[in-house]
Write a protein that holds these residues in place. Structure first.
Motif, PDB file in Angstrom:
ATOM      1  N   ILE A 152     -29.156  -2.108 -33.473  1.00  0.00           N
ATOM      2  CA  ILE A 152     -27.739  -1.988 -33.139  1.00  0.00           C
ATOM      3  C   ILE A 152     -27.388  -0.518 -33.071  1.00  0.00           C
ATOM      4  O   ILE A 152     -27.643   0.226 -34.019  1.00  0.00           O
ATOM      5  N   GLY A 182     -33.233   4.412 -45.530  1.00  0.00           N
ATOM      6  CA  GLY A 182     -32.416   3.274 -45.124  1.00  0.00           C
ATOM      7  C   GLY A 182     -31.697   3.449 -43.797  1.00  0.00           C
ATOM      8  O   GLY A 182     -30.912   2.592 -43.392  1.00  0.00           O
ATOM      9  N   LYS A 185     -35.449   3.914 -39.773  1.00  0.00           N
ATOM     10  CA  LYS A 185     -36.614   4.547 -39.139  1.00  0.00           C
ATOM     11  C   LYS A 185     -37.647   3.506 -38.715  1.00  0.00           C
ATOM     12  O   LYS A 185     -38.232   3.597 -37.639  1.00  0.00           O
ATOM     13  N   ARG A 369     -29.541   0.118 -44.965  1.00  0.00           N
ATOM     14  CA  ARG A 369     -30.128  -0.790 -45.943  1.00  0.00           C
ATOM     15  C   ARG A 369     -29.092  -1.181 -46.998  1.00  0.00           C
ATOM     16  O   ARG A 369     -28.988  -2.345 -47.392  1.00  0.00           O
TER      17      ARG A 369
HETATM   18  N1  LIG Z   1     -29.725   0.051 -36.000  1.00  0.00           N
HETATM   19  C1  LIG Z   1     -30.036  -1.035 -36.738  1.00  0.00           C
HETATM   20  N2  LIG Z   1     -29.778  -2.270 -36.259  1.00  0.00           N
HETATM   21  C2  LIG Z   1     -30.068  -3.356 -37.003  1.00  0.00           C
HETATM   22  N3  LIG Z   1     -30.631  -3.308 -38.227  1.00  0.00           N
HETATM   23  C3  LIG Z   1     -30.907  -2.118 -38.745  1.00  0.00           C
HETATM   24  C4  LIG Z   1     -30.632  -0.917 -38.022  1.00  0.00           C
HETATM   25  N4  LIG Z   1     -31.014   0.130 -38.782  1.00  0.00           N
HETATM   26  C5  LIG Z   1     -31.511  -0.376 -39.915  1.00  0.00           C
HETATM   27  N5  LIG Z   1     -31.459  -1.735 -39.924  1.00  0.00           N
HETATM   28  C6  LIG Z   1     -31.881  -2.606 -41.021  1.00  0.00           C
HETATM   29  O1  LIG Z   1     -31.651  -1.884 -42.225  1.00  0.00           O
HETATM   30  C7  LIG Z   1     -32.727  -1.981 -43.135  1.00  0.00           C
HETATM   31  C8  LIG Z   1     -33.331  -0.608 -43.394  1.00  0.00           C
HETATM   32  O2  LIG Z   1     -33.926  -0.101 -42.205  1.00  0.00           O
HETATM   33  P1  LIG Z   1     -35.370   0.598 -42.203  1.00  0.00           P
HETATM   34  O3  LIG Z   1     -36.297  -0.071 -43.133  1.00  0.00           O
HETATM   35  O4  LIG Z   1     -35.794   0.722 -40.782  1.00  0.00           O
HETATM   36  O5  LIG Z   1     -34.959   2.021 -42.774  1.00  0.00           O
HETATM   37  P2  LIG Z   1     -35.858   3.301 -43.059  1.00  0.00           P
HETATM   38  O6  LIG Z   1     -35.164   4.445 -42.454  1.00  0.00           O
HETATM   39  O7  LIG Z   1     -37.256   3.026 -42.647  1.00  0.00           O
HETATM   40  O8  LIG Z   1     -35.756   3.435 -44.618  1.00  0.00           O
HETATM   41  P3  LIG Z   1     -36.773   4.169 -45.671  1.00  0.00           P
HETATM   42  O9  LIG Z   1     -36.632   5.636 -45.489  1.00  0.00           O
HETATM   43  O10 LIG Z   1     -36.237   3.734 -46.989  1.00  0.00           O
HETATM   44  O11 LIG Z   1     -38.130   3.648 -45.374  1.00  0.00           O
HETATM   45  C9  LIG Z   1     -33.694  -2.951 -42.501  1.00  0.00           C
HETATM   46  O12 LIG Z   1     -33.390  -4.234 -42.987  1.00  0.00           O
HETATM   47  C10 LIG Z   1     -33.373  -2.877 -41.027  1.00  0.00           C
HETATM   48  O13 LIG Z   1     -33.684  -4.073 -40.369  1.00  0.00           O
END
Ligand SMILES: Nc1ncnc2c1ncn2[C@@H]1O[C@H](COP(=O)(O)OP(=O)(O)OP(=O)(O)O)[C@@H](O)[C@H]1O
Ligand SMILES: [Mg+2]
Length: 451
Positions: A152, A182, A185, A369
């Motif tokens: 999104i 969160g 990424k 997150r």
């Molecule tokens: N743009 C988005 N649209 C829909 N869901 C999202 C979006 N961004 C993040 N999420 C949801 O939010 C949660 C955290 O996202 P994600 O694991 O990709 O974060 P991250 O940046 O990898 O965090 P970390 O640094 O802790 O590893 C997940 O459940 C993911 O599905």
């Protein structure tokens, strides 16, 4: 598809000739130039996919200044053509300077054919993908639903992210994704992978933060029986598993320094050995990496190799924190609401306006997150078919700083963990040692606190 057209430029005829034969043999169309003026003339008259050029042209200088100046003039003529510079062996600083001025990559002379070809291919594919991306953009291209995970991104600050995904997703270019914990990424990594030409092969994931130091190398590169006491049989590493496919290296800042050189080699030359073996294996892997650390800062502190950073961040996608894209909150909240309502079998229609306002106002230190967790809890708590402000259990930002005396043990822990992460730039290894925890213990807490 027409052959990619490459300009080879060097004042030494034998160098140009050797490179011409090598690249022509690989199916590239070749143009040549022997002087800065020749390079500029070629750029003006041709549509080129890449330039491979020496930095020194006047026989009596080796400073590379001529080549560096030339870079700016090339960019002025064609802002998108990738330029790969050639430098004398050992002049890494010159290469770094050239990269700072816009060269995409560098090759040291005498060159290694395999490495040179790998670089030229990456750059021409990237350039082709960029051109394709621009065309698609013109057709108002958006990520198609169903092609990947839900991503999104309606906020203006997310548009550059979407454009980059659309442009580089289809290429084999290495991509570094940065952003706070969160921020999404991993979602971006999955989106890139879903539209890549390697989508038919699996995306292998390695979380560098969750691996204990001792098993790191064998996890990535595998080992042979007897390599160390516990090596009872041969084991395939993640790089081999990802051959022909994609490897997602998460929390890349946590790769120990002593392994960074090995990682660099497999990225540059596609070569690696299993632990305990001297047999070189070749792998073809696209690497997508992610970090919440500031890698430039890690480089400055001597904790991360600059050459590895250059190899990983051919393209960097920075994800803004949720507080800088509040426009996305309603759509994200609605998405999480429907996911959790389905999962917990609850009939929910949406958010009461006051609840939505509370979501819009919250600082979201834990980014998307945290929003996901808040909505999940609210879905469980809701007694009505609309989520009420009380269901969200948000601590109001106006209630002032919380006092340690009023916190639960769990909250104190979460508070200290956040502080340590902030102090160490998000570097989990360093935060863990400051807290007296192992990295995996810290990771378990991060998961638990939704950080
Ligand atoms: N743009 C988005 N649209 C829909 N869901 C999202 C979006 N961004 C993040 N999420 C949801 O939010 C949660 C955290 O996202 P994600 O694991 O990709 O974060 P991250 O940046 O990898 O965090 P970390 O640094 O802790 O590893 C997940 O459940 C993911 O599905
Ligand atoms: Mg992640």
């Amino acid at each position: 598809m027409p052959a990619a057209r490459i300009l080879i430029a060097d004042d030494q005829t034998d160098v140009v000739e050797a490179l011409r034969l090598l690249l022509k043999g690989e199916g590239f169309a070749i143009e040549t130039a022997h002087s800065p003026a020749g390079i500029l003339a070629a750029l003006e008259s041709q549509d080129l996919d890449a330039v491979l050029m020496d930095l020194n042209y006047t026989r009596d200088t080796t400073s590379g200044q001529e080549g560096l100046d030339l870079l700016a003039r090339i960019k002025a003529l064609d802002a998108t053509v990738p330029v790969v510079v050639m430098t004398a062996w050992g002049s890494v600083e010159l290469a770094v300077e050239a990269m700072r001025r816009g060269a995409r990559d560098f090759i040291q002379k005498p060159w290694d054919n395999a490495r040179l070809l790998a670089i030229v291919r990456t750059q021409t594919e990237l350039s082709a993908a960029l051109k394709r991306g621009q065309r698609l953009e013109a057709e108002n291209f958006a990520l198609r639903p169903g092609d990947g995970p839900a991503l999104i991104a309606e906020a203006p600050s997310m548009q550059p992210v979407l454009q980059l995904i659309a442009r580089v997703g289809p290429s084999d270019a290495n991509v570094l994704i940065t952003g706070e914990p969160g921020a999404g990424k991993e979602v971006v990594a999955r989106s890139l992978y879903a539209i890549s030409s390697r989508a038919a092969r699996p995306m292998v994931i390695v979380n560098a933060g969750g691996l204990a130091e001792g098993v790191f190398e064998s996890e990535l590169f595998g080992h042979v029986k007897g390599a160390f006491t516990d090596a009872k049989m041969d084991r395939v590493g993640r790089f081999e598993l990802a051959d022909q496919g994609t490897l997602f290296l998460d929390e890349i800042a946590n790769v120990p320094l002593n392994l960074q050189a090995k990682l660099l080699r497999v990225l540059e030359a596609g070569e690696m050995e299993r632990v305990g073996s001297s047999k070189t294996k070749r792998v073809d892997v696209r690497v997508i990496s992610a970090t919440n650390a500031n890698l430039a800062e890690e480089v400055a502190q001597g904790r991360f190799r600059q050459d590895l950073l250059f190899r990983l961040n051919t393209i960097e996608i920075h994800l803004p924190p949720l507080r800088e894209r509040r426009q996305d909150i309603p759509a994200l909240a609605a998405h999480f609401l429907s996911t959790h309502a389905r999962r917990y079998r609850k009939e929910l229609e949406g958010f009461d306006p006051a609840a939505m306002q509370a979501l819009l106002d919250h600082p979201w230190q834990g980014n998307v997150r945290e929003l996901n967790h808040v909505v999940e809890r609210a879905v469980l708590m809701a007694q009505d078919n609309l989520i009420q402000p009380g269901d969200l259990a948000l601590r109001s930002p106006s209630s002032g700083p919380i006092r340690v005396e009023d916190m639960s043990l769990e909250e104190v822990e979460a508070f200290l963990v956040k502080k340590a992460l902030a102090r160490y730039n998000g570097n989990v290894s360093h935060a863990a040692s400051a807290l007296g925890l192992s990295r995996s213990a810290l990771y378990r807490r991060l998961e638990r606190f939704g950080l």
